[in-house]
Design a protein around this motif. Structure first.
Motif, PDB file in Angstrom:
ATOM      1  N   ALA A  60       0.887  -1.198   0.089  1.00  0.00           N
ATOM      2  CA  ALA A  60      -0.092  -0.041   0.004  1.00  0.00           C
ATOM      3  C   ALA A  60       0.805   1.163  -0.030  1.00  0.00           C
ATOM      4  O   ALA A  60       0.757   2.055  -0.743  1.00  0.00           O
ATOM      5  N   GLU A  61       1.795   1.169   0.738  1.00  0.00           N
ATOM      6  CA  GLU A  61       2.700   2.359   0.927  1.00  0.00           C
ATOM      7  C   GLU A  61       3.326   2.704  -0.548  1.00  0.00           C
ATOM      8  O   GLU A  61       3.334   4.042  -1.065  1.00  0.00           O
ATOM      9  N   ILE A  62       3.665   1.585  -1.105  1.00  0.00           N
ATOM     10  CA  ILE A  62       4.796   2.112  -2.345  1.00  0.00           C
ATOM     11  C   ILE A  62       3.435   2.577  -3.483  1.00  0.00           C
ATOM     12  O   ILE A  62       3.746   3.382  -4.245  1.00  0.00           O
ATOM     13  N   PHE A  63       2.204   1.772  -3.550  1.00  0.00           N
ATOM     14  CA  PHE A  63       1.170   2.333  -4.289  1.00  0.00           C
ATOM     15  C   PHE A  63       0.862   3.887  -4.202  1.00  0.00           C
ATOM     16  O   PHE A  63       0.741   4.630  -4.960  1.00  0.00           O
ATOM     17  N   ASP A  64       0.976   4.058  -2.850  1.00  0.00           N
ATOM     18  CA  ASP A  64       0.476   5.629  -2.363  1.00  0.00           C
ATOM     19  C   ASP A  64       1.692   6.518  -2.863  1.00  0.00           C
ATOM     20  O   ASP A  64       1.360   7.741  -3.444  1.00  0.00           O
ATOM     21  N   VAL A  65       2.863   6.514  -2.661  1.00  0.00           N
ATOM     22  CA  VAL A  65       3.796   7.050  -3.244  1.00  0.00           C
ATOM     23  C   VAL A  65       4.087   7.191  -4.628  1.00  0.00           C
ATOM     24  O   VAL A  65       4.513   8.376  -5.072  1.00  0.00           O
ATOM     25  N   ALA A  66       3.561   6.087  -5.209  1.00  0.00           N
ATOM     26  CA  ALA A  66       3.661   6.314  -6.688  1.00  0.00           C
ATOM     27  C   ALA A  66       2.630   7.329  -7.402  1.00  0.00           C
ATOM     28  O   ALA A  66       2.908   7.667  -8.455  1.00  0.00           O
ATOM     29  N   GLY A  67       1.720   7.517  -6.488  1.00  0.00           N
ATOM     30  CA  GLY A  67       0.752   8.467  -6.885  1.00  0.00           C
ATOM     31  C   GLY A  67      -0.384   7.962  -7.695  1.00  0.00           C
ATOM     32  O   GLY A  67      -0.418   6.769  -8.329  1.00  0.00           O
ATOM     33  N   LYS A  68      -1.552   8.872  -7.815  1.00  0.00           N
ATOM     34  CA  LYS A  68      -2.838   8.582  -8.364  1.00  0.00           C
ATOM     35  C   LYS A  68      -2.502   8.231 -10.074  1.00  0.00           C
ATOM     36  O   LYS A  68      -3.410   7.596 -10.875  1.00  0.00           O
ATOM     37  N   GLN A  69      -1.648   9.099 -10.757  1.00  0.00           N
ATOM     38  CA  GLN A  69      -1.430   8.909 -12.197  1.00  0.00           C
ATOM     39  C   GLN A  69      -0.799   7.456 -12.448  1.00  0.00           C
ATOM     40  O   GLN A  69      -1.024   7.030 -13.455  1.00  0.00           O
ATOM     41  N   CYS A  70      -0.247   6.745 -11.612  1.00  0.00           N
ATOM     42  CA  CYS A  70       0.279   5.533 -11.749  1.00  0.00           C
ATOM     43  C   CYS A  70      -0.694   4.362 -12.122  1.00  0.00           C
ATOM     44  O   CYS A  70      -1.668   4.244 -11.004  1.00  0.00           O
ATOM     45  N   LYS A  71      -0.844   3.707 -13.259  1.00  0.00           N
ATOM     46  CA  LYS A  71      -1.804   3.136 -13.515  1.00  0.00           C
ATOM     47  C   LYS A  71      -1.608   1.479 -13.519  1.00  0.00           C
ATOM     48  O   LYS A  71      -2.513   0.785 -13.136  1.00  0.00           O
ATOM     49  N   ILE A  72      -0.433   1.047 -13.569  1.00  0.00           N
ATOM     50  CA  ILE A  72      -0.016  -0.342 -13.451  1.00  0.00           C
ATOM     51  C   ILE A  72       1.295  -0.754 -13.000  1.00  0.00           C
ATOM     52  O   ILE A  72       2.431  -0.086 -13.334  1.00  0.00           O
ATOM     53  N   PHE A  73       1.246  -1.680 -12.238  1.00  0.00           N
ATOM     54  CA  PHE A  73       2.485  -2.368 -11.793  1.00  0.00           C
ATOM     55  C   PHE A  73       2.656  -3.790 -12.508  1.00  0.00           C
ATOM     56  O   PHE A  73       1.882  -4.587 -12.450  1.00  0.00           O
ATOM     57  N   ALA A  74       3.598  -3.663 -13.536  1.00  0.00           N
ATOM     58  CA  ALA A  74       3.875  -4.924 -14.402  1.00  0.00           C
ATOM     59  C   ALA A  74       4.995  -5.778 -13.821  1.00  0.00           C
ATOM     60  O   ALA A  74       6.091  -5.355 -13.784  1.00  0.00           O
ATOM     61  N   ASN A  75       4.487  -6.883 -13.042  1.00  0.00           N
ATOM     62  CA  ASN A  75       5.432  -7.763 -12.261  1.00  0.00           C
ATOM     63  C   ASN A  75       6.265  -8.810 -13.396  1.00  0.00           C
ATOM     64  O   ASN A  75       5.757  -9.393 -14.407  1.00  0.00           O
ATOM     65  N   TYR A  76       7.705  -8.524 -13.392  1.00  0.00           N
ATOM     66  CA  TYR A  76       8.148  -9.625 -14.450  1.00  0.00           C
ATOM     67  C   TYR A  76       8.521 -10.748 -13.788  1.00  0.00           C
ATOM     68  O   TYR A  76       9.722 -11.290 -13.442  1.00  0.00           O
ATOM     69  N   ALA A  77       7.347 -11.605 -13.594  1.00  0.00           N
ATOM     70  CA  ALA A  77       7.328 -12.842 -13.080  1.00  0.00           C
ATOM     71  C   ALA A  77       6.033 -13.490 -13.291  1.00  0.00           C
ATOM     72  O   ALA A  77       5.194 -12.550 -13.375  1.00  0.00           O
ATOM     73  N   VAL A  78       5.508 -14.820 -13.332  1.00  0.00           N
ATOM     74  CA  VAL A  78       4.446 -15.252 -13.165  1.00  0.00           C
ATOM     75  C   VAL A  78       3.910 -15.275 -11.700  1.00  0.00           C
ATOM     76  O   VAL A  78       2.689 -14.987 -11.254  1.00  0.00           O
ATOM     77  N   GLY A  79       4.557 -15.492 -10.932  1.00  0.00           N
ATOM     78  CA  GLY A  79       4.274 -15.310  -9.349  1.00  0.00           C
ATOM     79  C   GLY A  79       4.153 -13.785  -8.866  1.00  0.00           C
ATOM     80  O   GLY A  79       4.672 -13.071  -9.445  1.00  0.00           O
ATOM     81  N   PHE A  80       3.125 -13.581  -8.021  1.00  0.00           N
ATOM     82  CA  PHE A  80       2.856 -12.031  -7.669  1.00  0.00           C
ATOM     83  C   PHE A  80       2.685 -12.138  -6.224  1.00  0.00           C
ATOM     84  O   PHE A  80       2.270 -11.306  -5.472  1.00  0.00           O
ATOM     85  N   ASP A  81       3.440 -12.958  -5.347  1.00  0.00           N
ATOM     86  CA  ASP A  81       3.264 -12.876  -4.241  1.00  0.00           C
ATOM     87  C   ASP A  81       4.155 -12.049  -3.435  1.00  0.00           C
ATOM     88  O   ASP A  81       4.080 -11.547  -2.093  1.00  0.00           O
ATOM     89  N   ASN A  82       4.784 -11.200  -4.065  1.00  0.00           N
ATOM     90  CA  ASN A  82       5.611  -9.866  -3.778  1.00  0.00           C
ATOM     91  C   ASN A  82       4.755  -8.804  -3.754  1.00  0.00           C
ATOM     92  O   ASN A  82       5.055  -7.546  -3.279  1.00  0.00           O
ATOM     93  N   ILE A  83       3.520  -8.812  -4.281  1.00  0.00           N
ATOM     94  CA  ILE A  83       2.562  -7.723  -4.376  1.00  0.00           C
ATOM     95  C   ILE A  83       1.243  -7.827  -3.585  1.00  0.00           C
ATOM     96  O   ILE A  83       0.684  -8.880  -3.597  1.00  0.00           O
ATOM     97  N   ASP A  84       0.935  -6.927  -3.055  1.00  0.00           N
ATOM     98  CA  ASP A  84      -0.298  -6.759  -2.177  1.00  0.00           C
ATOM     99  C   ASP A  84      -1.381  -6.452  -3.200  1.00  0.00           C
ATOM    100  O   ASP A  84      -1.692  -5.342  -3.540  1.00  0.00           O
ATOM    101  N   LEU A  85      -2.177  -7.240  -3.506  1.00  0.00           N
ATOM    102  CA  LEU A  85      -3.253  -7.263  -4.917  1.00  0.00           C
ATOM    103  C   LEU A  85      -4.411  -6.474  -4.216  1.00  0.00           C
ATOM    104  O   LEU A  85      -5.111  -5.606  -5.078  1.00  0.00           O
TER     105      LEU A  85
END
Ligand code: NAD
Length: 337
Positions: A60-85
């Motif tokens: 959440a903190e990373i999404f918030d600092v990225a700001g409202k204009q940031c539309k997508i986090f594209a993960n370079y992996a099939v696993g996504f356990d590093n991301i709070d969906l």
């Protein structure tokens, strides 16, 4: 549009983004960014997308600092356990991953590990280099066949199915699987083919094991292909390792924390299983104490998808997801909660 890439990746995706006229900024450090560095970089620059890696913890903190204009986090992996969906969904941020393009490569690596451990390849290499080979001997470094053995697949998704395919077609192995959902199409196809050189008619559905314990009891090779979730963390623990045959091998190319690594070290030390081969560890890049002294384990450093071809394909796919979102379309590999 401005994209931040958290570490240098193969160039195909970067070129695709630049060809669209987007500005691409790549982290200057050839290492994982610290949390502070990631926060500083994202908060000051109004990026429209972030291409991140499995080594980046995105919450959440990373999404918030990225700001409202940031539309997508594209993960370079099939696993996504590093991301709070959940945090991403609450902020209307798309998360994408890179499935399919790495399936064959990870399945190949799984077989490289299976064969390397049961044919004692790394041990034999160390033995020979140490000058210990004094001539052919009938009892030297005896291993085990994979052919006609029972391969137990834990998680029959894209990669697990491909491993099953290779085991049956390439090694006349018998397949059994455990998954939270049954795959009747797979069962029909592989039951019809026999799935075992030892032969015999198989009943439709004879491949599915409704509990992991049932699979562990029967398999000569157990190969793990589930994602890391709350429900799969330490799926293979001390109690479950006891169900495995003393002659069996455990292979893990999914995520380290699916296995309780301390329990694995004990099982290998006490030889309650014959061997293990792992590409992923519970606390990467650290190895559990005792693991690296053991001869009956093969360890690779999270490189199961690491071929030039596949890493380029992953780069392209991550970029395609960003481009789709910028063009107002649905990301083709949007991860759904
Ligand atoms: P997938 O989603 O196609 O397959 C996962 C399977 O696990 C599905 O069939 C699902 O039903 C099953 N599953 C999920 N939760 C379960 C549970 N609690 N119990 C039993 N089964 C459960 O994924 P995939 O593309 O085959 O990839 C599998 C995993 O492999 C990824 O999540 C990733 O963590 C890992 N991986 C590792 C590497 C590497 O470099 N070592 C590379 C690629 C993928």
């Amino acid at each position: 549009m401005k994209i931040f890439i958290t570490r240098e990746i193969p160039d195909s995706g970067i070129s695709a983004l630049k060809e669209k006229g987007y500005e691409v900024v790549i982290s200057p450090h050839d290492r994982v960014l610290t949390r502070e560095e990631l926060i500083t970089t994202l908060s000051g620059n109004a990026y429209d997308a972030v291409l991140c890696l499995l080594t980046d913890k995105i919450d959440a903190e990373i999404f918030d600092v990225a700001g409202k204009q940031c539309k997508i986090f594209a993960n370079y992996a099939v696993g996504f356990d590093n991301i709070d969906l959940k945090a991403a969904a609450e902020r209307n941020i798309v998360v994408s991953n890179t499935p399919d393009v790495l399936t064959n490569t990870v399945a190949e690596h799984t077989f490289a590990l299976m064969l390397a451990i049961s044919h004692r390849i790394a041990e034999a290499d160390r033995f020979t280099r140490a000058g210990k080979y004094v001539g052919w001997a009938p009892m030297l470094l005896l291993g085990n066949d994979l052919s006609e053995k029972t391969v137990g697949i834990v998680g029959l998704g894209r990669i697990g199915s491909r491993v099953a395919h290779h085991a049956v077609k390439g090694f006349d192995a018998k397949i059994i699987y455990y998954d939270k959902k049954r795959n009747l199409e797979f069962e029909k196809e592989f039951s019809a083919q026999g799935g075992s050189a030892s032969g015999g008619e198989k009943e439709f559905g004879a491949l599915y094991r409704p509990t992991i314990e049932a699979l562990l009891k029967e398999a000569d090779y157990v190969s793990i292909h589930v994602p890391l979730l709350d429900s799969t963390r330490h799926l293979i623990n001390a109690d479950r390792l006891k169900f495995m045959k003393p002659t069996a091998y455990l292979i893990n190319t999914s995520r380290g924390a699916v296995i309780d690594e301390k329990a694995l070290v004990d099982a290998l030390k006490n030889k309650t299983i014959r061997g293990a081969a792992i590409d992923v560890f519970e606390n990467e890049p650290l190895l559990a104490p005792g693991l690296q002294e053991l001869d009956n384990i093969i360890i690779t450093p999270h490189i199961a998808s690491g071929t030039e071809e596949t890493r380029q394909a992953m780069s392209r796919l991550a970029a395609e997801n960003i481009i789709a979102v910028f063009e107002g379309k649905e990301a083709p590999n949007k991860v759904k909660i």
